[in-house]
Design a protein around this motif. Structure first.
Motif, PDB file in Angstrom:
ATOM      1  N   TYR A 210     -63.214  11.018 -11.573  1.00  0.00           N
ATOM      2  CA  TYR A 210     -62.669  10.923 -10.223  1.00  0.00           C
ATOM      3  C   TYR A 210     -61.995   9.573 -10.042  1.00  0.00           C
ATOM      4  CZ  TYR A 210     -65.670  14.945  -9.303  1.00  0.00           C
ATOM      5  OH  TYR A 210     -66.256  16.188  -9.337  1.00  0.00           O
ATOM      6  N   VAL A 211     -60.742   9.586  -9.598  1.00  0.00           N
ATOM      7  CA  VAL A 211     -59.964   8.357  -9.406  1.00  0.00           C
ATOM      8  C   VAL A 211     -59.582   8.248  -7.933  1.00  0.00           C
ATOM      9  CG1 VAL A 211     -57.922   7.056 -10.089  1.00  0.00           C
ATOM     10  CG2 VAL A 211     -59.067   8.539 -11.764  1.00  0.00           C
ATOM     11  N   ALA A 212     -60.206   7.300  -7.224  1.00  0.00           N
ATOM     12  CA  ALA A 212     -59.965   7.158  -5.781  1.00  0.00           C
ATOM     13  C   ALA A 212     -59.975   8.531  -5.125  1.00  0.00           C
ATOM     14  CB  ALA A 212     -58.642   6.433  -5.532  1.00  0.00           C
ATOM     15  N   ALA A 213     -61.066   9.271  -5.339  1.00  0.00           N
ATOM     16  CA  ALA A 213     -61.063  10.702  -5.075  1.00  0.00           C
ATOM     17  C   ALA A 213     -62.194  11.157  -4.167  1.00  0.00           C
ATOM     18  CB  ALA A 213     -61.156  11.458  -6.402  1.00  0.00           C
TER      19      ALA A 213
ATOM     20  N   ALA B  12     -63.551  12.361   5.019  1.00  0.00           N
ATOM     21  CA  ALA B  12     -62.710  11.235   5.426  1.00  0.00           C
ATOM     22  C   ALA B  12     -63.138  10.682   6.781  1.00  0.00           C
ATOM     23  CB  ALA B  12     -61.244  11.663   5.472  1.00  0.00           C
ATOM     24  N   ALA B  13     -63.606  11.578   7.663  1.00  0.00           N
ATOM     25  CA  ALA B  13     -63.995  11.152   9.010  1.00  0.00           C
ATOM     26  C   ALA B  13     -65.390  10.527   9.052  1.00  0.00           C
ATOM     27  CB  ALA B  13     -63.944  12.347   9.958  1.00  0.00           C
ATOM     28  N   ARG B  14     -66.164  10.702   7.993  1.00  0.00           N
ATOM     29  CA  ARG B  14     -67.562  10.250   7.996  1.00  0.00           C
ATOM     30  C   ARG B  14     -67.685   8.742   7.839  1.00  0.00           C
ATOM     31  NH1 ARG B  14     -71.388  13.478   3.956  1.00  0.00           N
ATOM     32  NH2 ARG B  14     -70.309  15.171   5.050  1.00  0.00           N
ATOM     33  N   PHE B  15     -66.671   8.106   7.275  1.00  0.00           N
ATOM     34  CA  PHE B  15     -66.726   6.666   6.998  1.00  0.00           C
ATOM     35  C   PHE B  15     -65.540   5.975   7.656  1.00  0.00           C
ATOM     36  CE2 PHE B  15     -68.943   8.857   3.657  1.00  0.00           C
ATOM     37  CZ  PHE B  15     -70.064   8.076   3.422  1.00  0.00           C
ATOM     38  N   PRO B  16     -65.747   4.820   8.276  1.00  0.00           N
ATOM     39  CA  PRO B  16     -64.632   4.096   8.886  1.00  0.00           C
ATOM     40  C   PRO B  16     -63.772   3.405   7.828  1.00  0.00           C
ATOM     41  CG  PRO B  16     -66.638   2.814   9.081  1.00  0.00           C
ATOM     42  CD  PRO B  16     -67.042   4.134   8.476  1.00  0.00           C
ATOM     43  N   GLY B  17     -62.532   3.079   8.214  1.00  0.00           N
ATOM     44  CA  GLY B  17     -61.688   2.269   7.339  1.00  0.00           C
ATOM     45  C   GLY B  17     -60.399   2.914   6.902  1.00  0.00           C
TER      46      GLY B  17
ATOM     47  N   ALA C  70     -66.744   5.199   1.275  1.00  0.00           N
ATOM     48  CA  ALA C  70     -66.831   6.650   1.079  1.00  0.00           C
ATOM     49  C   ALA C  70     -66.813   6.992  -0.405  1.00  0.00           C
ATOM     50  CB  ALA C  70     -65.685   7.346   1.796  1.00  0.00           C
ATOM     51  N   GLN C  71     -65.939   6.337  -1.158  1.00  0.00           N
ATOM     52  CA  GLN C  71     -65.862   6.601  -2.598  1.00  0.00           C
ATOM     53  C   GLN C  71     -67.176   6.255  -3.287  1.00  0.00           C
ATOM     54  OE1 GLN C  71     -62.278   5.133  -4.600  1.00  0.00           O
ATOM     55  NE2 GLN C  71     -61.261   4.993  -2.610  1.00  0.00           N
ATOM     56  N   ARG C  72     -67.761   5.120  -2.931  1.00  0.00           N
ATOM     57  CA  ARG C  72     -69.030   4.717  -3.547  1.00  0.00           C
ATOM     58  C   ARG C  72     -70.131   5.724  -3.224  1.00  0.00           C
ATOM     59  NH1 ARG C  72     -67.681  -0.445  -1.140  1.00  0.00           N
ATOM     60  NH2 ARG C  72     -66.634  -1.756  -2.699  1.00  0.00           N
ATOM     61  N   TYR C  73     -70.209   6.117  -1.965  1.00  0.00           N
ATOM     62  CA  TYR C  73     -71.245   7.072  -1.544  1.00  0.00           C
ATOM     63  C   TYR C  73     -71.137   8.368  -2.337  1.00  0.00           C
ATOM     64  CZ  TYR C  73     -73.345  10.807   1.202  1.00  0.00           C
ATOM     65  OH  TYR C  73     -74.058  11.908   1.584  1.00  0.00           O
TER      66      TYR C  73
ATOM     67  N   ASP D 183     -58.439   0.745  -0.939  1.00  0.00           N
ATOM     68  CA  ASP D 183     -57.890   2.047  -0.562  1.00  0.00           C
ATOM     69  C   ASP D 183     -57.850   2.201   0.961  1.00  0.00           C
ATOM     70  OD1 ASP D 183     -57.304   4.797  -0.301  1.00  0.00           O
ATOM     71  OD2 ASP D 183     -58.359   5.268  -2.158  1.00  0.00           O
ATOM     72  N   LEU D 184     -56.693   2.554   1.503  1.00  0.00           N
ATOM     73  CA  LEU D 184     -56.542   2.787   2.938  1.00  0.00           C
ATOM     74  C   LEU D 184     -56.584   4.269   3.294  1.00  0.00           C
ATOM     75  CD1 LEU D 184     -53.726   0.206   3.827  1.00  0.00           C
ATOM     76  CD2 LEU D 184     -56.211  -0.063   4.020  1.00  0.00           C
ATOM     77  N   ASN D 185     -56.605   5.140   2.278  1.00  0.00           N
ATOM     78  CA  ASN D 185     -56.722   6.584   2.521  1.00  0.00           C
ATOM     79  C   ASN D 185     -58.182   7.026   2.523  1.00  0.00           C
ATOM     80  OD1 ASN D 185     -53.929   6.601   2.460  1.00  0.00           O
ATOM     81  ND2 ASN D 185     -53.796   8.390   1.117  1.00  0.00           N
TER      82      ASN D 185
END
Length: 244
Positions: free
Chosen positions: A94-97, A110-115, A202-205, A195-197
């Motif tokens: 997974y790459v920035a996925a 995407a909505a679960r984490f701010p940023g 979120a990616q770490r989680y 990452d701004l997307n």
């Protein structure tokens, strides 16, 4: 007809995400080819999660031998679903996925984490979906694309990426994921810290939940474009784990 390779190394199948196309993998693909890996860059339809995954599964069925399946952004959702029932897939990268669990969509993750600032950069257009129902597809506003998607990519390249981006349907982003392939397959993840997307939190989680081996890269969402060597290293590590 099978895609046959005489290489002793597994085939790497690269799946792009929303607002990109297969050329976003060019530098990673070049490095993998130089290292002797057969490579297939699939053209992700971006119309719906189940149909996109079914298409990628058909691509996989045409490849003889083991596969390392790699997904970027929404492509992570697609490979998570496509790997189930594809007997030749041996590892996921997974790459920035997105790395969804069953029942989760890219939109709710995407909505679960701010940023993320993606929502304000999107340009919606009404479309007719497969089957004839009305829907909406999204691109990133071209003027906003370089900063939003590819802030660490040379400006001229980012502007071309903005022009050639592929739209994604809202239906694809809203569709819940099926049982995930990462439950039974070893996984690797590249976390793009700038990452701004999909925010890095979120990616770490998602990566940790999937039990993925995590590599962090100071990169924008376009990590495969701005840091192809780092991404390639993770892919080759996954490939090295595959027994022929």
């Amino acid at each position: 007809m099978f895609h046959r390779s005489r290489s002793p190394k597994p085939t790497v199948v690269l799946v792009h995400g929303a607002f990109a196309d297969s050329t976003s993998w060019n530098d990673v693909a070049r490095e993998l080819l130089d290292e002797g890996h057969p490579v297939v860059a699939a053209a992700n339809p971006l119309r719906g999660l189940s149909s996109d995954a079914a298409y990628v599964r058909e691509v996989l069925a045409g490849i003889e031998g083991p596969v390392v399946l790699v997904g970027h952004s929404y492509g992570g959702s697609v490979i998570t679903a496509a790997a189930v029932g594809a007997d030749n897939v041996r590892a996921l990268v997974y790459v920035a996925a997105f790395i969804p669990d069953k029942g989760e969509s890219a939109l709710n993750l995407a909505a679960r984490f701010p940023g993320s600032s993606l929502g304000e950069a999107l340009h919606p257009v009404p479309v007719t979906l497969p089957g004839g129902s009305p829907g909406v597809e999204f691109t990133i506003d071209q003027a906003r694309f370089p900063h939003q998607f590819a802030a660490d990519v040379p400006e001229g390249v980012a502007r071309l990426m903005a022009v050639t981006q592929r739209p994604v349907t809202g239906a694809a982003l809203e569709e819940p994921a099926p049982e995930p392939g990462w439950r039974t397959l070893p996984s690797w993840a590249v976390v793009a810290t700038e990452d701004l997307n999909i925010p890095a939190t979120a990616q770490r989680y998602m990566a940790e939940r999937a039990g993925a081996q995590v590599t962090e890269v100071q990169a924008s969402h376009a990590a495969a474009v701005s840091h192809p060597r780092e991404v390639t290293r993770v892919v080759t590590a996954a490939a090295a784990s595959v027994k022929q």
